[in-house]
Design a protein around this motif. Structure first.
Motif, PDB file in Angstrom:
ATOM      1  N   HIS A 220      10.194 -55.224 -38.529  1.00 43.03           N
ATOM      2  CA  HIS A 220      11.424 -56.014 -38.575  1.00 43.03           C
ATOM      3  C   HIS A 220      12.623 -55.175 -38.136  1.00 43.03           C
ATOM      4  O   HIS A 220      12.812 -54.064 -38.643  1.00 43.03           O
ATOM      5  N   PRO A 221      13.460 -55.695 -37.237  1.00 46.52           N
ATOM      6  CA  PRO A 221      14.753 -55.058 -36.985  1.00 46.52           C
ATOM      7  C   PRO A 221      15.788 -55.612 -37.963  1.00 46.52           C
ATOM      8  O   PRO A 221      15.615 -56.722 -38.486  1.00 46.52           O
ATOM      9  N   PRO A 222      16.868 -54.896 -38.234  1.00 44.08           N
ATOM     10  CA  PRO A 222      17.915 -55.461 -39.096  1.00 44.08           C
ATOM     11  C   PRO A 222      18.542 -56.706 -38.483  1.00 44.08           C
ATOM     12  O   PRO A 222      18.975 -57.610 -39.189  1.00 44.08           O
ATOM     13  N   SER A 223      18.587 -56.764 -37.165  1.00 40.89           N
ATOM     14  CA  SER A 223      19.011 -57.947 -36.421  1.00 40.89           C
ATOM     15  C   SER A 223      18.520 -57.765 -34.992  1.00 40.89           C
ATOM     16  O   SER A 223      18.179 -56.651 -34.572  1.00 40.89           O
ATOM     17  N   TRP A 224      18.479 -58.862 -34.233  1.00 40.05           N
ATOM     18  CA  TRP A 224      17.938 -58.780 -32.881  1.00 40.05           C
ATOM     19  C   TRP A 224      18.745 -57.806 -32.020  1.00 40.05           C
ATOM     20  O   TRP A 224      19.973 -57.883 -31.944  1.00 40.05           O
ATOM     21  N   GLY A 225      18.029 -56.873 -31.393  1.00 40.11           N
ATOM     22  CA  GLY A 225      18.663 -55.919 -30.501  1.00 40.11           C
ATOM     23  C   GLY A 225      19.238 -54.702 -31.183  1.00 40.11           C
ATOM     24  O   GLY A 225      19.791 -53.822 -30.517  1.00 40.11           O
ATOM     25  N   ARG A 226      19.109 -54.622 -32.508  1.00 40.19           N
ATOM     26  CA  ARG A 226      19.689 -53.496 -33.243  1.00 40.19           C
ATOM     27  C   ARG A 226      18.588 -52.681 -33.906  1.00 40.19           C
ATOM     28  O   ARG A 226      17.638 -53.235 -34.461  1.00 40.19           O
ATOM     29  N   LEU A 227      18.712 -51.363 -33.846  1.00 41.01           N
ATOM     30  CA  LEU A 227      17.781 -50.449 -34.496  1.00 41.01           C
ATOM     31  C   LEU A 227      18.533 -49.625 -35.531  1.00 41.01           C
ATOM     32  O   LEU A 227      19.769 -49.609 -35.552  1.00 41.01           O
ATOM     33  N   GLY A 230      18.854 -42.239 -38.323  1.00 45.32           N
ATOM     34  CA  GLY A 230      19.349 -41.264 -39.290  1.00 45.32           C
ATOM     35  C   GLY A 230      19.120 -41.662 -40.728  1.00 45.32           C
ATOM     36  O   GLY A 230      18.045 -42.114 -41.125  1.00 45.32           O
ATOM     37  N   SER A 231      20.169 -41.511 -41.544  1.00 50.07           N
ATOM     38  CA  SER A 231      20.066 -41.775 -42.981  1.00 50.07           C
ATOM     39  C   SER A 231      19.771 -43.241 -43.262  1.00 50.07           C
ATOM     40  O   SER A 231      19.101 -43.576 -44.237  1.00 50.07           O
ATOM     41  N   GLU A 232      20.264 -44.129 -42.406  1.00 50.78           N
ATOM     42  CA  GLU A 232      19.989 -45.556 -42.596  1.00 50.78           C
ATOM     43  C   GLU A 232      18.497 -45.831 -42.473  1.00 50.78           C
ATOM     44  O   GLU A 232      17.937 -46.641 -43.215  1.00 50.78           O
ATOM     45  N   SER A 236      15.578 -47.175 -45.749  1.00 49.13           N
ATOM     46  CA  SER A 236      15.179 -48.572 -45.613  1.00 49.13           C
ATOM     47  C   SER A 236      13.830 -48.645 -44.907  1.00 49.13           C
ATOM     48  O   SER A 236      13.317 -47.645 -44.399  1.00 49.13           O
ATOM     49  N   THR A 237      13.261 -49.838 -44.899  1.00 48.42           N
ATOM     50  CA  THR A 237      12.006 -50.059 -44.174  1.00 48.42           C
ATOM     51  C   THR A 237      12.240 -50.823 -42.881  1.00 48.42           C
ATOM     52  O   THR A 237      11.293 -51.276 -42.248  1.00 48.42           O
ATOM     53  N   TRP A 238      13.516 -50.986 -42.488  1.00 45.64           N
ATOM     54  CA  TRP A 238      13.783 -51.579 -41.182  1.00 45.64           C
ATOM     55  C   TRP A 238      13.135 -50.717 -40.104  1.00 45.64           C
ATOM     56  O   TRP A 238      13.121 -49.491 -40.185  1.00 45.64           O
ATOM     57  N   CYS A 239      12.627 -51.380 -39.074  1.00 40.29           N
ATOM     58  CA  CYS A 239      12.080 -50.683 -37.904  1.00 40.29           C
ATOM     59  C   CYS A 239      10.907 -49.776 -38.264  1.00 40.29           C
ATOM     60  O   CYS A 239      10.671 -48.758 -37.603  1.00 40.29           O
TER      61      CYS A 239
END
Length: 452
Positions: A220-227, A230-232, A236-239
């Motif tokens: 899952h991306p946090p939103s379409w086109g965004r990755l 670093g610390s983020e 999190s389990t995004w990407c």
């Protein structure tokens, strides 16, 4: 396709990676046994699947009824044609978990089978490198079929598929705000999901749960086109690729694709698919796009117009002085004699026609403009609008080494997504071109193209 998104019954769309806008592809499936002696049949299957509200709900959810039998084939669930999951503990002991109808959800099943329970039939589009045994998906033909040039394809049959015949299912609530959720495994012709003796299984407060042999992975991306970086990314389990269970639980990856020990349960994660979510079935990867996401993406017409505009500029090869024409699709067999086919020098990005100047050892060529040695590859327009990031679709860069071109935002996004590479190389380590599923060069995944 764009006009069909305006209806209220539109849940979303699943697009198979690797076919560059082709709406249908030939599919040759072995008989039910899957062995060499099984009969085979050939048909066309879709690469873009629209999920819509069904005429009547067909979703199912676990019931409170479960029991142990010696032979699942003789169970009451099988006799009464009820949906159930068989958890095989041993040759003489199988736990049956019954499922009951859910009048608030629609169920869509995905797998390699063409049987009636399957809504979305998929075939293998394995990630490969440029010199791999498997050809990129948009180059493939069924053996014996005719390719775009009218020649008979010499591509050998695929090896045994790693995709399950009933791989996974998606349940969507029938409301004005549909929420799709993905679950591992699909129900077969007998309305059964069978997890064998060696499949990872465990007991939960709600009953038994388990994983399929090769697993169903989600990204899952946090939103379409965004990755995330670093610390983020660390917090999190995004990407990150995760695995989903038969009941929809989310887990970290196993040590290998078919390992018998499951990963760690992630209680804070859910199996909801969002705009831009990827579903990997060990041999094919699907992208999920929402109505809102597709409405904000370019259309096929816009891509066609941009391609026509580029060809109207009549780019010329600086060596042969012939006009180059950028194609929207590639033939299954390279047409080396075509004088209008543009090629990209992948070291420098210069675009030229095919010519004999600058031949070097090891299949390299010297660019006649900047004199750098490197490989060349045929250029092709990226024609699947659902893969594009941003509204400006002007191609400025190319994927290396396949040569598909698109705008920078699209290539930059996809070049940073690691893909699972089948069961033999499970851990996601390399990005791939979404238009053809060719693994990208690790050092220079994208190249800026320079027209003469």
């Amino acid at each position: 396709m764009e006009n069909n998104r305006t209806e209220d019954d539109f849940y979303g769309q699943l697009i198979v990676l690797g076919y560059n806008g082709s709406e249908t592809v030939p599919y040759q499936q072995n008989g039910q046994g899957g062995g060499p002696s099984s009969a085979s049949s050939s048909q066309m299957i879709s690469t873009r699947h629209t999920l819509r509200r069904k005429a009547s709900p067909n979703g199912v959810i676990p019931s409170t009824k479960h029991y142990v039998v010696a032979d699942p084939a003789s169970s009451a669930s099988m006799r009464d044609r009820r949906h159930f999951v068989s958890f095989v503990k041993s040759r003489t002991e199988t736990l049956i978990q019954e499922y009951q109808a859910d009048n608030f959800t629609d169920m869509f099943q995905i797998g390699r089978s063409t049987d009636k329970p399957i809504d979305v039939t998929v075939k293998d589009t394995r990630c490969t490198d440029a010199d791999g045994e498997e050809m990129p998906a948009d180059h493939r033909n069924v053996p014996g079929s005719k390719n775009c040039g009218g020649e008979t394809s010499l591509i050998p049959p695929h090896r045994d598929s790693t995709i399950s015949r009933f791989a996974c299912r998606v349940l969507v609530n029938r409301t004005s705000y549909p929420v799709p959720r993905v679950f591992a495994a699909g129900f077969d012709n007998h309305r059964n999901i069978c997890l064998g003796e060696k499949a990872p299984k465990w007991l939960t407060e709600s009953g038994m749960d388990g994983l399929t042999t090769n697993g169903v992975l989600l990204w899952h991306p946090p939103s379409w086109g965004r990755l995330v970086h670093g610390s983020e990314a660390q917090n999190s389990t995004w990407c990150q690729w995760l695995e989903v269970s038969v009941r929809g639980a989310i887990l970290t990856l196993r040590s290998s694709r078919s390992a018998k020990t499951r990963g760690h349960l992630l209680a804070s994660e859910c199996n909801v698919v969002r705009d831009g979510s990827l579903i990997d079935l060990c041999g094919v990867t699907l992208l999920f796009r929402t109505k809102e996401g597709l409405d904000n993406s370019p259309t096929t017409k816009e891509l066609d117009e941009r391609l026509a505009s580029m060809n109207a500029d009549r780019p010329q090869c600086p060596v042969g002085m012939n006009t180059l024409v950028i194609p929207r699709q590639r033939n299954a067999v390279a047409v080396k004699s075509a004088t209008d086919q543009p090629y990209i020098y992948m070291t420098c990005g210069h675009v030229q026609g095919r010519h004999g100047w600058g031949e070097q050892p090891n299949k390299l060529k010297k660019c006649p403009i900047c004199f750098k040695d490197g490989s060349i590859v045929r250029m092709c327009m990226g024609m699947e609008p659902a893969f594009y990031v941003g509204k400006d679709v002007t191609p400025t860069h190319a994927f290396n080494p396949c040569g598909h071109i698109a705008n920078f935002e699209t290539l930059d996004y996809w070049s940073k997504i690691p893909f699972p590479h089948e069961a033999s190389a499970f851990k996601p380590v390399g990005a791939a071109c979404p238009f053809c599923i060719t693994l990208l060069d690790a050092k220079s995944p994208i190249v800026r193209i320079i027209f003469p």
